[in-house]
Motif scaffolding. Structure first.
Motif, PDB file in Angstrom:
ATOM      1  N   PRO A  45       0.820  -1.217   0.000  1.00 46.79           N
ATOM      2  CA  PRO A  45       0.000   0.000   0.000  1.00 46.79           C
ATOM      3  C   PRO A  45       0.851   1.263   0.000  1.00 46.79           C
ATOM      4  O   PRO A  45       1.888   1.342   0.675  1.00 46.79           O
ATOM      5  N   ASN A  46       0.410   2.240  -0.767  1.00 47.86           N
ATOM      6  CA  ASN A  46       1.154   3.492  -0.859  1.00 47.86           C
ATOM      7  C   ASN A  46       1.282   4.200   0.484  1.00 47.86           C
ATOM      8  O   ASN A  46       2.213   4.984   0.685  1.00 47.86           O
ATOM      9  N   GLY A  49      -9.907   7.805   4.588  1.00 48.44           N
ATOM     10  CA  GLY A  49     -10.241   6.416   4.845  1.00 48.44           C
ATOM     11  C   GLY A  49      -9.144   5.425   4.558  1.00 48.44           C
ATOM     12  O   GLY A  49      -9.279   4.235   4.880  1.00 48.44           O
ATOM     13  N   ALA A  50      -8.045   5.870   3.952  1.00 50.10           N
ATOM     14  CA  ALA A  50      -6.986   4.938   3.558  1.00 50.10           C
ATOM     15  C   ALA A  50      -6.334   4.224   4.741  1.00 50.10           C
ATOM     16  O   ALA A  50      -5.987   3.046   4.606  1.00 50.10           O
ATOM     17  N   PRO A  51      -6.121   4.869   5.892  1.00 50.27           N
ATOM     18  CA  PRO A  51      -5.548   4.107   7.013  1.00 50.27           C
ATOM     19  C   PRO A  51      -6.400   2.893   7.389  1.00 50.27           C
ATOM     20  O   PRO A  51      -5.861   1.817   7.683  1.00 50.27           O
ATOM     21  N   SER A  52      -7.709   3.037   7.359  1.00 52.84           N
ATOM     22  CA  SER A  52      -8.576   1.895   7.677  1.00 52.84           C
ATOM     23  C   SER A  52      -8.526   0.839   6.589  1.00 52.84           C
ATOM     24  O   SER A  52      -8.682  -0.359   6.859  1.00 52.84           O
ATOM     25  N   ASN A  53      -8.313   1.268   5.345  1.00 54.57           N
ATOM     26  CA  ASN A  53      -8.246   0.302   4.238  1.00 54.57           C
ATOM     27  C   ASN A  53      -7.136  -0.721   4.436  1.00 54.57           C
ATOM     28  O   ASN A  53      -7.230  -1.850   3.926  1.00 54.57           O
ATOM     29  N   LEU A  54      -6.068  -0.344   5.144  1.00 52.98           N
ATOM     30  CA  LEU A  54      -4.939  -1.257   5.337  1.00 52.98           C
ATOM     31  C   LEU A  54      -5.385  -2.574   5.974  1.00 52.98           C
ATOM     32  O   LEU A  54      -4.781  -3.622   5.750  1.00 52.98           O
ATOM     33  N   VAL A  55      -6.463  -2.495   6.728  1.00 56.38           N
ATOM     34  CA  VAL A  55      -7.036  -3.693   7.362  1.00 56.38           C
ATOM     35  C   VAL A  55      -8.333  -4.100   6.690  1.00 56.38           C
ATOM     36  O   VAL A  55      -8.528  -5.254   6.309  1.00 56.38           O
ATOM     37  N   ASP A  56      -9.229  -3.150   6.478  1.00 53.32           N
ATOM     38  CA  ASP A  56     -10.599  -3.471   6.105  1.00 53.32           C
ATOM     39  C   ASP A  56     -10.739  -4.007   4.689  1.00 53.32           C
ATOM     40  O   ASP A  56     -11.475  -4.967   4.452  1.00 53.32           O
ATOM     41  N   TYR A  87      -3.923  -6.041   4.664  1.00 49.81           N
ATOM     42  CA  TYR A  87      -2.463  -6.080   4.703  1.00 49.81           C
ATOM     43  C   TYR A  87      -1.968  -6.321   6.125  1.00 49.81           C
ATOM     44  O   TYR A  87      -0.917  -6.907   6.333  1.00 49.81           O
ATOM     45  N   TYR A  88      -2.704  -5.822   7.097  1.00 45.48           N
ATOM     46  CA  TYR A  88      -2.427  -6.102   8.511  1.00 45.48           C
ATOM     47  C   TYR A  88      -3.685  -6.661   9.160  1.00 45.48           C
ATOM     48  O   TYR A  88      -4.803  -6.430   8.691  1.00 45.48           O
ATOM     49  N   ASP A  89      -3.483  -7.373  10.247  1.00 42.16           N
ATOM     50  CA  ASP A  89      -4.614  -7.991  10.940  1.00 42.16           C
ATOM     51  C   ASP A  89      -5.333  -7.016  11.862  1.00 42.16           C
ATOM     52  O   ASP A  89      -6.539  -7.147  12.091  1.00 42.16           O
ATOM     53  N   THR A  90      -4.601  -6.068  12.429  1.00 46.80           N
ATOM     54  CA  THR A  90      -5.213  -5.136  13.371  1.00 46.80           C
ATOM     55  C   THR A  90      -4.940  -3.699  12.951  1.00 46.80           C
ATOM     56  O   THR A  90      -3.924  -3.392  12.312  1.00 46.80           O
ATOM     57  N   HIS A  91      -5.845  -2.815  13.355  1.00 45.51           N
ATOM     58  CA  HIS A  91      -5.677  -1.402  13.027  1.00 45.51           C
ATOM     59  C   HIS A  91      -4.518  -0.784  13.795  1.00 45.51           C
ATOM     60  O   HIS A  91      -3.908   0.187  13.320  1.00 45.51           O
ATOM     61  N   GLU A  92      -4.200  -1.312  14.946  1.00 51.48           N
ATOM     62  CA  GLU A  92      -3.036  -0.793  15.679  1.00 51.48           C
ATOM     63  C   GLU A  92      -1.759  -1.071  14.899  1.00 51.48           C
ATOM     64  O   GLU A  92      -0.892  -0.188  14.777  1.00 51.48           O
ATOM     65  N   GLU A  93      -1.631  -2.290  14.354  1.00 53.45           N
ATOM     66  CA  GLU A  93      -0.453  -2.619  13.542  1.00 53.45           C
ATOM     67  C   GLU A  93      -0.386  -1.726  12.304  1.00 53.45           C
ATOM     68  O   GLU A  93       0.688  -1.200  11.954  1.00 53.45           O
ATOM     69  N   ALA A  94      -1.527  -1.560  11.625  1.00 55.01           N
ATOM     70  CA  ALA A  94      -1.553  -0.795  10.387  1.00 55.01           C
ATOM     71  C   ALA A  94      -1.243   0.681  10.634  1.00 55.01           C
ATOM     72  O   ALA A  94      -0.446   1.296   9.902  1.00 55.01           O
TER      73      ALA A  94
END
Length: 943
Positions: free
Chosen positions: A216-217, A242-249, A253-260
């Motif tokens: 992800p960019n 909304g892109a930070p949430s996309n990393l998970v949702d 790419y990551y399992d948790t939003h804290e990791e992302a």
């Protein structure tokens, strides 16, 4: 009590000292809160709230009335940096003026968009400047300098470039990955951003929704490896919405939003645009990441420091307003004149067999679906002034000389319950929101539920039906209001124009055995009759469409009585090609094809004026009509500008900022980002375009003479004379291209290295000089892993377009000779191939690094040229991962197999192992590597 004289408020101190002082006064909670787009006030320090993100692509957007300039692609068509800088200054001044009146207008502007217009079907084509990195960066530098202002310390606004990186598709935009080889990355995509950043007028960038090479960019290692190394200035990276949430949702790419969230912060994202104005979710994720040890306070402070530096540059912490602050205005006479000038300079004359310019007294039929329209796009401000082609031509030639026919089909709709009717409003709600020119304000009407819904009965309404292509329809009532669907699901005639994030004014007619179903595209539901009125439902009613008048007949009648016909065709920027929606074809919508053909049949003296956000494949129109023009949607002065060009008051001098292809068959796949391997854009396209990059005609003629080129240290000095050899004063856009004649790698057929828009009186000439840095002649050398200027012959081509070359000169540059790949020392990074077939580049690890894997076909090949294996290489080691069994095979171009490695499943895509095999190879040879199965190859080493 607030300390009114702390160091951070002292404008005499360096910015870094002021920021350090303020940072030291903030609590951890206050610092974390600043990382959301809507940073709260810190009242104990007297610091106000701050919002990153004010759209200002071609004027101040979304915040009410403002000057609306031509779309970005239209500004690109001017090829005029000085003009675009003035537009940027005007927009920056209006941002400041509106901010002084309403603090919700932010000073951190998200503009310009510098994504290259690689593919003309990209829905956001209207937002970019050009398919060429040199032209794009030149226009971007100009616009950002205007937005930033010229004060040595204080920034008028803080521009953020969009969208990092290699982003040209709306289809699956948050899950698709752009496979970008190193040469394309360095020679094409990065170059569009670099010059603007190096100019010092950019505050930061916004990453794109998509992935690049599988990553992800918003986690791009290039933010630190490239972007922040181009300048010593603190650059802010603002996430897209909304892109930070996309990393998970969506990307998983990551399992948790804290990791992302932690990964994005570590990669260099400073401001998180997510969950609207509610910062609590992002703050909770950041605190969770801190508690889990995924980030520490240094990561928080690094991002906050950059944000505070930007705010400091905007003068927020100064005790007194910045010099000139408070004097800015919007909708000034100067800004109105500039909007007209920009619109005039953006008009491109595509073809002219002597029909244009139009003489005084000419009787003109102005026809077409956009003939009386002044369309806005998603990033437009609210119009204060409105000019359509019809009103512009009436003003210029006199209303008595102008006839008009829109060309919409006039229809009635009948259901089993009766004819569709449009009731009149019982109150004065509609009249109350009409502006001075009688236009309905879409912000006040669209979505209203107090207007009466459409009904069925004995009094049929006549509706204007427009097919925008692909069967996408709009229906308009007799009073000019479009049929729209509100939250209650009822249909009303309640919108001045189609628009909104989800367009509620588009429909499709679907054939059924006993009639037609009317599908509402915004909801996907069908139109049904409910209690005598129309609403959307899961099960729709059938309609009979009765045509009262064919639009083509109306156009033909108007054309037959005129001296000249001007057909105005094009797109509505909210329909069939916009943010969230790519186009599917270059073709002009069939209804508009019928209109120009009807006009020509009635009157051969017909010109087609295309007003659109993107190119069309109008091959038949080019063959059959004597004149064609194109302009992007030109903002508030669009109609006046077009009229002045048609009249010859202004000789057209816009030039195409991208290739106009003849047909869909000429286009690459939308997701093929390898412009070199895919032979894309004017740089590599081998076919015959409809209109080439840089094309644009004039009402006069120009001559090119005395071209010379010589090396002057680190510059290539190019001189030529351009003369106006006609009878009309006009601008010429002199274009310089370079072609490397001795390349052993795939080089551009020609590459723009300089241009200049030059005003010339009739009979006048001007000697032009260009100093082209030798580095501009280079390429990314995958053998060396760096930028290289090769020794050899370079042809300089000067002319009026990429295809209209008037003179050439060849110079020899003594620089660097070719080298073989020292594979015994450096090995081979898989992504550093020279050619490939059937592969894509993916992420080697989540943080950084590239690998290559097979594409959808399950197999692929890589070619590495000029590999030096020394006296003998006897062993190869392949670094691989695999989710299932596969193979890596090494062979020579003649097919001789050197080694085959059987790759077992290693677990996951990031579970790497090294496999070895024997081989015997010496000297310099080309090497082919064949991959089969779900195998990822990071690289090869030899011993």
């Amino acid at each position: 009590m607030i300390d009114t004289h702390p160091p951070f408020r002292d404008p005499q101190l360096p910015v870094d000292l002021r920021v350090d002082d303020l940072l030291s006064r903030l609590t951890l909670e206050e610092r974390v809160a600043m990382l959301h787009q809507f940073a709260p006030a810190v009242e104990r320090l007297g610091i106000g709230a701050f919002r990153t993100g004010q759209e200002a692509l071609h004027g101040v957007a979304w915040m009410g009335p403002a000057t609306v300039f031509p779309q970005a692609v239209g500004l690109g068509a001017t090829w005029n940096e000085e003009l675009v800088r003035r537009v940027g200054e005007a927009v920056g001044a209006e941002v400041r003026a509106m901010h002084a009146r309403d603090s919700r207008v932010g000073l951190n502007v998200w503009a310009p968009t510098v994504n290259l217009l690689r593919h003309p079907l990209w829905g956001r084509n209207e937002e970019g400047y050009s398919e060429d990195p040199a032209l794009t960066s030149a226009i971007a530098v100009a616009y950002t300098r205007g937005l930033r202002g010229d004060h040595p310390v204080h920034w008028r606004t803080a521009p953020v470039l969009k969208h990092w990186l290699a982003h040209n598709n709306e289809t699956d935009r948050d899950t698709s990955s752009s496979s970008v080889p190193p040469r394309v990355l360095h020679e094409y995509d990065l170059r569009a951003f670099r010059a603007a950043v190096e100019s010092g007028a950019v505050a930061g960038v916004m990453p794109a929704y998509n992935l690049v090479n599988g990553r992800p960019n918003h986690l791009s290692p290039y933010l630190e490896e490239h972007l922040r190394r181009w300048t010593a200035q603190d650059l802010v990276v603002c996430s897209d919405a909304g892109a930070p949430s996309n990393l998970v949702d969506s990307e998983h790419y990551y399992d948790t939003h804290e990791e992302a969230t932690a990964a994005a912060l570590r990669a260099g994202v400073d401001s998180f645009t997510d969950h609207g104005q509610d910062s609590s979710t992002i703050v909770a994720r950041l605190r969770g990441a801190l508690d889990q040890g995924l980030i520490d306070e240094q990561h928080i402070d690094r991002a906050v420091r950059r944000l505070l530096a930007m705010r400091c540059g905007l003068g927020e912490f100064d005790p007194q307003p910045a010099p000139g602050a408070g004097t800015e205005r919007f909708d000034t006479p100067e800004h109105r004149a500039l909007a007209l000038e920009a619109a005039e300079q953006a008009v491109v004359l595509l073809k002219n067999d002597g029909l244009l310019p139009l003489a005084e007294g000419t009787r003109i039929a102005v026809v077409g679906l956009l003939a009386d329209e002044c369309k806005l796009d998603w990033y437009s401000g609210t119009l204060i002034h409105r000019s359509t082609p019809l009103t512009g031509l009436r003003e210029r030639f006199g209303a008595a000389n102008i006839s008009f026919a829109e060309g919409a089909d006039l229809v009635r709709l009948r259901t089993a319950a009766g004819w569709v009717q449009v009731p009149l409003a019982e109150d004065e709600g509609a009249d109350a929101v009409r502006g001075a020119e009688g236009a309905l304000d879409p912000a006040l009407l669209a979505g209203r539920t107090d207007l009466p819904p459409l009904t069925c009965g004995d009094d049929p309404a006549e509706l204007a039906l427009i097919d925008w292509g692909g069967g996408v329809l709009t229906l308009r009532a007799a009073d000019g209001r479009y049929l729209s669907v509100a939250d209650d699901g009822r249909l009303r005639a309640s919108a001045d124009q189609p628009g909104g994030w989800v367009v509620q004014e588009t429909f499709r007619l679907e054939e059924r055995p006993d009639g037609q179903l009317l599908r509402h595209l915004g909801s996907g539901r069908a139109v049904a009759v409910d209690d005598g009125s129309l609403r959307i439902a899961d099960q729709g009613d059938l309609f009979e469409v009765v045509v009262v008048r064919r639009g083509a007949d109306e156009v033909a009648a108007a054309a037959a009585t005129a001296d000249v016909v001007v057909v105005v065709a094009g797109n509505d920027p909210h329909i069939n090609g916009r943010e969230t929606e790519d186009r599917t074809t270059l073709a002009l919508p069939e209804q508009q094809e019928r209109l120009w053909r009807a006009a020509r049949a009635a009157n051969p003296r017909t010109a087609l004026a295309l007003v659109s956000s993107y190119p069309y494949g109008v091959t038949d129109a080019d063959a059959e009509l004597p004149a064609l023009l194109w302009t992007a949607h030109g903002g508030q002065a669009a109609g006046s500008a077009l009229a002045r060009v048609l009249a010859g008051d202004v000789s057209p001098a816009g030039r195409l900022p991208q290739t106009w292809y003849a047909a869909d068959a000429d286009l690459p796949d939308l997701l093929d980002y390898d412009v070199i391997g895919g032979r894309q854009t004017y740089l590599y396209f081998d076919g015959e375009p409809l209109y080439p990059f840089g094309h644009g005609l004039s009402y006069t003629s120009f001559g090119y003479d005395d071209l010379s080129a010589e090396r002057d240290g680190d510059l290539l000095r190019v001189r030529l004379t351009v003369g106006n050899i006609g009878a009309v004063a006009a601008d010429e856009v002199a274009q310089l291209y370079v072609r490397f004649e001795d390349g052993t790698v795939a080089c551009p057929l020609r590459r723009l290295v300089a241009h200049r828009r030059v005003p010339l009186a009739a009979g006048a000439a001007e000697r032009l000089e260009f100093g082209i840095p030798l580095a501009e002649l280079g390429f990314w050398d995958v053998a060396r892993g760096r930028w290289t200027v090769a020794t050899g012959r370079y042809t300089v081509l000067a002319g009026a377009s990429a295809a209209d070359i008037r003179c050439t000169v060849t110079v020899t540059v003594d620089a660097e000779g070719p080298v073989a790949r020292d594979v015994l020392v450096r090995g081979l990074a898989a992504a550093d191939y020279d050619q490939q077939r059937g592969t894509v580049i993916v992420d080697r690890a989540k943080e950084s690094g590239d690998a290559v894997t097979t594409g959808p076909g399950g197999s692929g090949e890589l070619l590495f040229r000029g590999c030096d294996f020394g006296d003998a290489a006897t062993t190869v080691a392949a670094e691989v991962s695999a989710t299932g069994p596969g193979t890596v095979e090494l062979r020579l171009p003649d097919g001789a197999v050197l080694a085959t490695l059987a790759v077992p499943a290693t677990g996951g895509p990031y579970d790497w192992t090294s496999l070895k095999a024997g081989l015997l190879l010496s000297g310099v040879a080309d090497l082919e590597v064949r991959l089969t199965g779900p195998v990822r190859l990071a690289g090869l080493s030899f011993s």
